[in-house]
Design an enzyme around this catalytic site. Structure first.
Site, PDB file in Angstrom:
ATOM      1  CE  LYS A  54      -1.053 -11.088  -8.767  1.00 18.93           C
ATOM      2  NZ  LYS A  54      -2.066 -11.715  -7.904  1.00 18.93           N
ATOM      3  CD  GLN A  98      -3.558 -15.156  -7.593  1.00 18.88           C
ATOM      4  OE1 GLN A  98      -2.548 -14.469  -7.560  1.00 18.88           O
ATOM      5  NE2 GLN A  98      -4.725 -14.673  -7.969  1.00 18.88           N
ATOM      6  CG  ASP A 121      -2.823  -8.938  -2.625  1.00 22.40           C
ATOM      7  OD1 ASP A 121      -2.599  -8.281  -3.659  1.00 22.40           O
ATOM      8  OD2 ASP A 121      -2.950 -10.176  -2.616  1.00 22.40           O
TER       9      ASP A 121
END
Ligand code: NAP
Length: 302
Positions: A54, A98, A121
């Protein structure tokens, strides 16, 4: 005729190049670039590998990228305070925590603390609600489903009026892709059936599908005889079925298989995604698009 292979690897390249152009334009015209913070707690190898990809993608695109690595013994209160500090930081447009987090931290509490307008997200209940409402209400569709929709559209498959069958009803794949496919608008307007473990005669549902999205996590669940000739088949499943030594690196790597018997299915389908190289490469790509869009919302371009 063998199916068109929908390559996520190729479509990813095209989209990243489009995003890169947009970032350069935003910088030149508005003096701002998208800002993404990645928060990693602990050193789980899989999480570290995802976060590294990422970060690299964000940097390659010209984003501002901030990396926050914390020890696994960080307290929930300190992690909440860290998230809050980025909620207030105007140079950050996307906050990514995460998962999984250590057991003493409540995942949901942390995800709920992220400002929904920085939740790139798309997991916050506010964004789940926006997705359910559809249309202009949708800000950040979850990345894997958004990637699936993008693959279908860019492969030239008509969704409007199509019979779509989604196998799987998880919050991260099945439910959101169903929402995207039946929503009013481009890439939507399909008639959607969502199947799961209690569905009677899964084969019969699959056989009706012009668009078949399989996200069950069961290797070779969908048999070739279940596929309607000419259908678009999107295989989301990533199943580790063994190990092999990589010819390139000499390292031991996992053998991955999808939820569809690809070799046989590609002789029947009109278009199909491989595993790996289909849906997988799209998830981070859509995370980048959501982060870019977050900046565009902020400065009134969306
Ligand atoms: P999940 O949370 O385990 O959900 C699986 C869903 O499939 C459930 O709704 C389950 O039904 C249904 N299901 C399982 N076995 C079935 C069967 N035999 N017949 C019909 N339905 C069945 O999984 P997920 O997180 O959605 O992920 C699904 C797959 O996609 C996994 O292989 C995962 O690794 C992969 N994935 C890939 C990406 C990516 O490529 N970027 C991202 C996310 C996920 P019930 O609800 O009835 O249990």
């Amino acid at each position: 005729m063998p199916a068109q292979i929908i390559s996520g690897t190729e479509i990813r390249k095209t989209i990243l190049s489009e995003l890169q152009t947009e970032v350069a334009h935003l910088k030149a015209e508005h003096g701002q670039v998208p800002g993404l913070v990645t928060i990693l707690v602990g050193a789980d190898p899989a999480s570290m590998s995802y976060v590294t990809s990422k970060i690299k993608t964000a940097k390659d695109l010209g984003f501002k990228e901030v990396q926050e690595n914390r020890d696994p013994d960080i307290s929930e209160a300190d992690l909440l305070a860290l998230v809050e500090s980025y909620n207030r930081d105007d140079s950050i447009h996307g906050i990514l925590v995460q998962l999984p987090l250590p057991k003493h931290i409540d995942d949901q509490k942390i995800l709920m603390a992220i400002d929904p307008d920085k939740d790139v997200d798309g997991f916050h209940p506010v964004n789940a609600g926006r997705l359910m409402i559809g249309g202009d209400a949708v800000k950040f569709p979850p990345c894997t489903p958004a990637g699936i929709q993008e693959l279908i559209v860019r492969a030239g498959v008509e969704t409007s009026g199509a019979e779509a069958v989604v196998v799987g009803r998880s919050n991260i794949v099945g439910k959101p892709i169903a929402n995207l496919l039946f929503a009013k608008g481009p890439g939507g307007n399909a008639t959607v059936t969502v199947a799961h473990t209690r569905t009677k005669d899964l084969a019969e549902h699959c056989r009706r599908a012009d668009i078949l999205v399989v996200a069950a996590g069961v290797p070779d669940l969908v048999k070739p005889a279940w596929i309607k000739p000419g259908a678009c088949v999107i295989d989301v499943g990533v199943n580790r079925v063994g190990e092999k030594v990589s010819e390139k690196t000499g390292k031991t790597i996992a053998i991955l298989k999808g939820d569809v018997d690809f070799e046989k299915a590609k002789e029947i389908a009109g278009s199909i995604t491989p595993v790996p190289g289909g849906v997988g490469p799209m998830t981070i790509t859509m995370l980048m698009r959501n982060t870019l869009n977050s900046l565009k919302y902020r400065i009134g371009l969306l």
